[in-house]
Design a protein around this motif. Structure first.
Motif, PDB file in Angstrom:
ATOM      1  N   ASP A 131       0.827  -1.213   0.000  1.00  0.00           N
ATOM      2  CA  ASP A 131       0.000   0.000   0.000  1.00  0.00           C
ATOM      3  C   ASP A 131       0.859   1.260   0.000  1.00  0.00           C
ATOM      4  N   SER A 132       1.844   1.316   0.925  1.00  0.00           N
ATOM      5  CA  SER A 132       2.674   2.518   1.034  1.00  0.00           C
ATOM      6  C   SER A 132       3.559   2.690  -0.195  1.00  0.00           C
ATOM      7  N   GLY A 133       4.116   1.583  -0.695  1.00  0.00           N
ATOM      8  CA  GLY A 133       4.971   1.663  -1.876  1.00  0.00           C
ATOM      9  C   GLY A 133       4.203   2.119  -3.101  1.00  0.00           C
ATOM     10  N   PHE A 134       2.990   1.589  -3.283  1.00  0.00           N
ATOM     11  CA  PHE A 134       2.175   1.953  -4.439  1.00  0.00           C
ATOM     12  C   PHE A 134       1.757   3.416  -4.362  1.00  0.00           C
ATOM     13  N   ALA A 135       1.347   3.860  -3.167  1.00  0.00           N
ATOM     14  CA  ALA A 135       0.909   5.249  -3.000  1.00  0.00           C
ATOM     15  C   ALA A 135       2.059   6.219  -3.264  1.00  0.00           C
ATOM     16  N   SER A 136       3.243   5.913  -2.718  1.00  0.00           N
ATOM     17  CA  SER A 136       4.390   6.810  -2.905  1.00  0.00           C
ATOM     18  C   SER A 136       4.811   6.863  -4.366  1.00  0.00           C
ATOM     19  N   PHE A 137       4.741   5.721  -5.043  1.00  0.00           N
ATOM     20  CA  PHE A 137       5.123   5.674  -6.457  1.00  0.00           C
ATOM     21  C   PHE A 137       4.150   6.502  -7.303  1.00  0.00           C
ATOM     22  N   LEU A 138       2.856   6.424  -6.993  1.00  0.00           N
ATOM     23  CA  LEU A 138       1.860   7.203  -7.733  1.00  0.00           C
ATOM     24  C   LEU A 138       2.080   8.704  -7.540  1.00  0.00           C
ATOM     25  N   ILE A 139       2.365   9.107  -6.291  1.00  0.00           N
ATOM     26  CA  ILE A 139       2.605  10.529  -6.005  1.00  0.00           C
ATOM     27  C   ILE A 139       3.821  11.024  -6.785  1.00  0.00           C
ATOM     28  N   ALA A 140       4.896  10.232  -6.758  1.00  0.00           N
ATOM     29  CA  ALA A 140       6.124  10.621  -7.456  1.00  0.00           C
ATOM     30  C   ALA A 140       5.899  10.717  -8.961  1.00  0.00           C
ATOM     31  N   MET A 141       5.233   9.717  -9.526  1.00  0.00           N
ATOM     32  CA  MET A 141       5.003   9.713 -10.967  1.00  0.00           C
ATOM     33  C   MET A 141       4.112  10.869 -11.393  1.00  0.00           C
ATOM     34  N   LEU A 142       3.108  11.182 -10.574  1.00  0.00           N
ATOM     35  CA  LEU A 142       2.211  12.296 -10.894  1.00  0.00           C
ATOM     36  C   LEU A 142       2.993  13.603 -10.976  1.00  0.00           C
ATOM     37  N   PHE A 143       3.910  13.807 -10.032  1.00  0.00           N
ATOM     38  CA  PHE A 143       4.714  15.029 -10.054  1.00  0.00           C
ATOM     39  C   PHE A 143       5.599  15.077 -11.301  1.00  0.00           C
ATOM     40  N   VAL A 144       6.256  13.962 -11.621  1.00  0.00           N
ATOM     41  CA  VAL A 144       7.148  13.924 -12.785  1.00  0.00           C
ATOM     42  C   VAL A 144       6.370  14.232 -14.060  1.00  0.00           C
ATOM     43  N   LEU A 145       5.190  13.629 -14.198  1.00  0.00           N
ATOM     44  CA  LEU A 145       4.377  13.845 -15.398  1.00  0.00           C
ATOM     45  C   LEU A 145       3.948  15.306 -15.510  1.00  0.00           C
ATOM     46  N   LEU A 146       3.517  15.897 -14.381  1.00  0.00           N
ATOM     47  CA  LEU A 146       3.091  17.303 -14.391  1.00  0.00           C
ATOM     48  C   LEU A 146       4.273  18.236 -14.644  1.00  0.00           C
ATOM     49  N   TRP A 147       5.439  17.896 -14.079  1.00  0.00           N
ATOM     50  CA  TRP A 147       6.621  18.742 -14.267  1.00  0.00           C
ATOM     51  C   TRP A 147       7.041  18.784 -15.736  1.00  0.00           C
ATOM     52  N   MET A 148       7.017  17.649 -16.402  1.00  0.00           N
ATOM     53  CA  MET A 148       7.407  17.615 -17.817  1.00  0.00           C
ATOM     54  C   MET A 148       6.467  18.473 -18.664  1.00  0.00           C
ATOM     55  N   ILE A 149       5.170  18.470 -18.321  1.00  0.00           N
ATOM     56  CA  ILE A 149       4.211  19.308 -19.053  1.00  0.00           C
ATOM     57  C   ILE A 149       4.451  20.781 -18.725  1.00  0.00           C
ATOM     58  N   PHE A 150       4.706  21.076 -17.435  1.00  0.00           N
ATOM     59  CA  PHE A 150       4.970  22.456 -17.013  1.00  0.00           C
ATOM     60  C   PHE A 150       6.211  23.006 -17.707  1.00  0.00           C
ATOM     61  N   TYR A 151       7.246  22.179 -17.856  1.00  0.00           N
ATOM     62  CA  TYR A 151       8.526  22.664 -18.378  1.00  0.00           C
ATOM     63  C   TYR A 151       8.568  22.683 -19.906  1.00  0.00           C
ATOM     64  N   TYR A 152       7.986  21.652 -20.541  1.00  0.00           N
ATOM     65  CA  TYR A 152       8.103  21.537 -22.000  1.00  0.00           C
ATOM     66  C   TYR A 152       6.776  21.695 -22.745  1.00  0.00           C
ATOM     67  N   GLY A 153       5.693  21.954 -22.032  1.00  0.00           N
ATOM     68  CA  GLY A 153       4.413  22.169 -22.695  1.00  0.00           C
ATOM     69  C   GLY A 153       3.895  20.912 -23.368  1.00  0.00           C
ATOM     70  N   LYS A 154       3.441  21.061 -24.626  1.00  0.00           N
ATOM     71  CA  LYS A 154       2.877  19.917 -25.355  1.00  0.00           C
ATOM     72  C   LYS A 154       3.914  18.814 -25.555  1.00  0.00           C
ATOM     73  N   ALA A 155       5.158  19.197 -25.758  1.00  0.00           N
ATOM     74  CA  ALA A 155       6.211  18.187 -25.928  1.00  0.00           C
ATOM     75  C   ALA A 155       6.341  17.329 -24.668  1.00  0.00           C
ATOM     76  N   GLY A 156       6.072  17.930 -23.506  1.00  0.00           N
ATOM     77  CA  GLY A 156       6.115  17.181 -22.258  1.00  0.00           C
ATOM     78  C   GLY A 156       5.076  16.081 -22.207  1.00  0.00           C
ATOM     79  N   ILE A 157       3.923  16.300 -22.867  1.00  0.00           N
ATOM     80  CA  ILE A 157       2.886  15.261 -22.922  1.00  0.00           C
ATOM     81  C   ILE A 157       3.415  14.044 -23.673  1.00  0.00           C
TER      82      ILE A 157
END
Length: 700
Positions: free
Chosen positions: A197-223
């Protein structure tokens, strides 16, 4: 009154059994009975025909609380009359009545001795025990006289699974050495679910941030980068699932490093495309040149990490092999998704004439532009700072408190135990040292109601009897701290209310502990040697290899020094175990990846613009700064999320990786490059371009 005195042996042991066994006893009493039977005084009291036999317990059936004891007769050297090497084949089968049975075939030598042995057993009405690792799996009798020809059938009240076990035991006897459990780990169901449970939750939080950061930094290319990253992770888990792999802490380390490398590849590509766009090239040409120019850095970084993974796989032990396997899979999938999938998506989007793709957003458009930091000018400060940190760490390692070696490196048994209320580890340690002898350690593990007990008690002795003995002593000693009415069974499985009791136990023999240390050392030294040679061949100058290796050693020594200095201060577990080795390997992989990318850029700019007394080296470092910080930030966020939300068992492991990533980023800029520069500057000068001959003649 003699009639009221209790015999300590026969109070726990009942003579007679329905089979050929001497008697039966409760499993929990087997260790005590075994100790009695090993006493010379007790042996002398036994009947003459039992004084020189070997007493062996049966392998208890699943769920059984009693176990049978057999008296095995053999020669004077206590060797069996027939060993497993004469068994040519054994398989589970069914008898004429359709009941599960075992069929066995022996070679010529075994067939002759088997005929004599079965004849003796038939005449004396005794059984023949089938033994593996000092456990009797079955002891059938002989119903029809001597068996000739070497073919036999073993029947009884077996289940299909039991006949499979017996046939496996008979086949295992052909091996040149007996099987011995040198390392085992048991995780209770409650702790296992908590970790999931804890490992899955932490991994989801981390991945969500990485995905949002790439969009924030590179725009459409980040998608597009996000789609490639998610496909990469899907491919990794798909391959691991198809291989039937079990995800462990070293495996998680490999996946984290893979995520960092996957993000890094996309960042490298996008940054190079931005450079081409800044030169005034059209979108399609800039994309083509950007992918082409980034390919060299991506391949160099992944090849060096891949070579490291191969060496780790060859020389490493189980956990290190797991890390190497995950990393190798991740390297292949990362290259595929970054080079092909991202390119496919970008080209598809740009195929629409009216579509615009800038690889930036309004907030990040001018980030890291026109930066001119004099990295080489600050190298002496960096040398002093790093040398001071390394020396402090080395002093702590060799003359201070040193590293806290876990059970993986010293051997022994460790138990993670949870209580209902807070407990005092010092008081528990004092009581357990009285029970188990000196050397037993107890410390708080996570919350104040949770402890980790480590003991070397009977670490060389294998078998369920010793495990039961230790569990009995733990339960008896700690019973006053447990909830009223809690049974031993609930304590052992950690299945009580609120998951109280033993949540996890690990046993590591002293042999495997030495093997782990030796293999880890060989793996790390081997990987550094291979990387040194690859960088030497790729960059054609040993100074680049030296810079990379010095940076890696610098990073590893600082991580070790921090664990030595703060091992007993931090509020989480900082023992050195196999997971820590995986963290160190991740630090090495990340440091090499970062350094090679920087070196690749330095080589490119120097070849294009010349040496210029280090001016262009600084230019190369500044041009890669955006990529370096971007990759480090995304990797750090993944690690921090797992560190905060991933549970107690992951914190020390993640802390080592966090320190390593921070230090690795610093060393690629302030250690690897300056070392390369200082050793190379005397032999390199800026190339002087010759004037074309036609122009020289015209002027003349």
């Amino acid at each position: 009154d003699l009639s009221k005195q209790v015999n300590p042996l026969f109070d726990k042991f009942q003579l007679g059994a329905p089979s050929y066994a001497v008697g039966i006893a409760a499993i929990k009493d087997s260790a005590t009975i075994g100790s009695y039977l090993r006493m010379k005084e007790i042996r002398r009291l036994l009947p003459a025909d039992l004084q020189f036999v070997k007493f062996v317990w049966e392998r208890p059936a699943e769920g059984s609380e009693i176990v049978e004891l057999y008296a095995l007769k053999s020669n004077r050297e206590m060797e069996p009359r027939i060993s497993g090497d004469v068994v040519s084949d054994a398989r589970d089968d069914f008898d004429l009545g359709g009941k599960p049975a075992v069929s066995m075939t022996m070679n010529t030598k075994g067939a002759k001795e088997w005929e004599k042995l079965t004849g003796d057993a038939y005449n004396n009405q005794t059984g023949i025990a089938i033994v593996l690792d000092n456990k009797v799996y079955t002891a059938p009798g002989v119903s029809s006289g001597p068996i000739s020809g070497g073919r036999s059938e073993i029947t009884g009240k077996f289940t299909v699974n039991e006949t499979k076990d017996i046939s496996n035991v008979l086949r295992a006897g052909k091996l040149p050495a007996s099987a011995e459990i040198i390392q085992s780990e048991i995780v209770g169901p409650s702790l296992g679910q908590e970790a999931i449970d804890s490992g899955f939750a932490s991994f989801l939080i981390a991945m969500l941030f990485v995905l949002l950061w790439m969009i924030f930094y590179y725009g459409k290319a980040g998608i597009f980068a996000d789609i490639a990253l998610m496909l990469n992770i899907l491919l990794i888990f798909g391959v691991l699932t198809s291989l039937g792999a079990v995800l462990t802490l070293p495996g998680i380390a490999g996946i984290v490093l893979t995520i960092g490398m996957s993000v890094d590849a996309n960042v490298l590509i996008f940054e190079r495309i931005k450079e081409e766009l800044a030169k005034g090239k059209g979108k399609s040409q800039a994309v083509a040149d950007g992918f082409s120019n980034a390919l060299s850095s991506i391949l160099d970084a992944n090849i060096t990490t891949g070579l490291t993974a191969i060496i780790l796989f060859v020389f490493g032990s189980g956990p290190i092999k797991g890390f190497a396997t995950t990393l190798l899979i991740g390297i292949i999938t990362s290259l595929f998704t970054a080079i092909f999938i991202t390119r496919l998506l970008v080209d598809w989007y740009l195929s629409g004439r009216t579509r615009r793709l800038d690889f930036t957003t309004s907030l990040t458009k001018n980030l890291f532009k026109n930066i001119n930091i004099d990295f080489l000018g600050k190298r002496k400060i960096a040398y002093i700072f790093s040398t001071t940190l390394v020396l402090i760490g080395l002093y702590s390692l060799f003359f201070g408190q040193g590293l806290q070696q876990g059970v993986d490196f010293v051997g022994g048994r460790t138990y993670q135990i949870r209580f209902e209320n807070e407990v005092n580890p010092s008081e528990i340690a004092s009581e357990l040292n009285t029970v188990f002898g000196s050397g037993t350690g107890v410390k708080t593990y996570g919350e104040a109601n949770q402890i980790k007990v480590t003991t070397p008690y009977k670490v060389d002795v294998e078998g369920i009897e010793v495990d039961n003995e230790i569990q009995d002593k733990l339960f008896t000693t700690l019973q006053k701290l447990l909830p009223d009415g809690m049974t031993k069974a609930d304590f052992i499985t950690g299945d009580g209310e609120n998951s109280i009791g033993i949540l996890q136990s690990v046993k590591v023999g002293p042999t495997i502990a030495d093997d782990i240390k030796n293999n880890a050392f060989l793996a790390i030294i081997g990987s550094l040697a291979v990387v040194f040679l690859y960088i030497l061949l790729r960059f054609r100058k040993w100074q680049f290899s030296l810079g990379a290796v010095v940076a890696v050693l610098h990073d590893v020594l600082i991580v070790l020094g921090i664990f030595s200095l703060f091992g007993k201060i931090m509020p989480f577990n900082m023992e050195i175990d196999q997971a820590f080795i995986a963290a160190i390997l991740t630090v090495i992989g990340y440091s090499l990846n970062d350094t090679v990318v920087v070196f690749d850029r330095i080589r490119e700019i120097i070849n294009e613009k010349g040496w210029k007394a280090g001016e262009n080296t600084n230019l190369a470092l500044n041009s890669t700064l955006g990529r370096t910080l971007n990759t480090s930030l995304t990797t750090l966020v993944v690690l921090l999320a797992i560190f905060i939300f991933g549970g107690e068992s992951l914190r020390g492991f993640m802390f080592a990786m966090i320190i390593g990533i921070v230090v690795g980023t610093y060393s690629s800029l302030f250690i690897a490059t300056p070392v390369m520069y200082d050793t190379l500057k005397k032999s390199v000068s800026s190339p002087v371009k010759e004037k074309p001959k036609s122009m020289a003649k015209a002027k003349a």
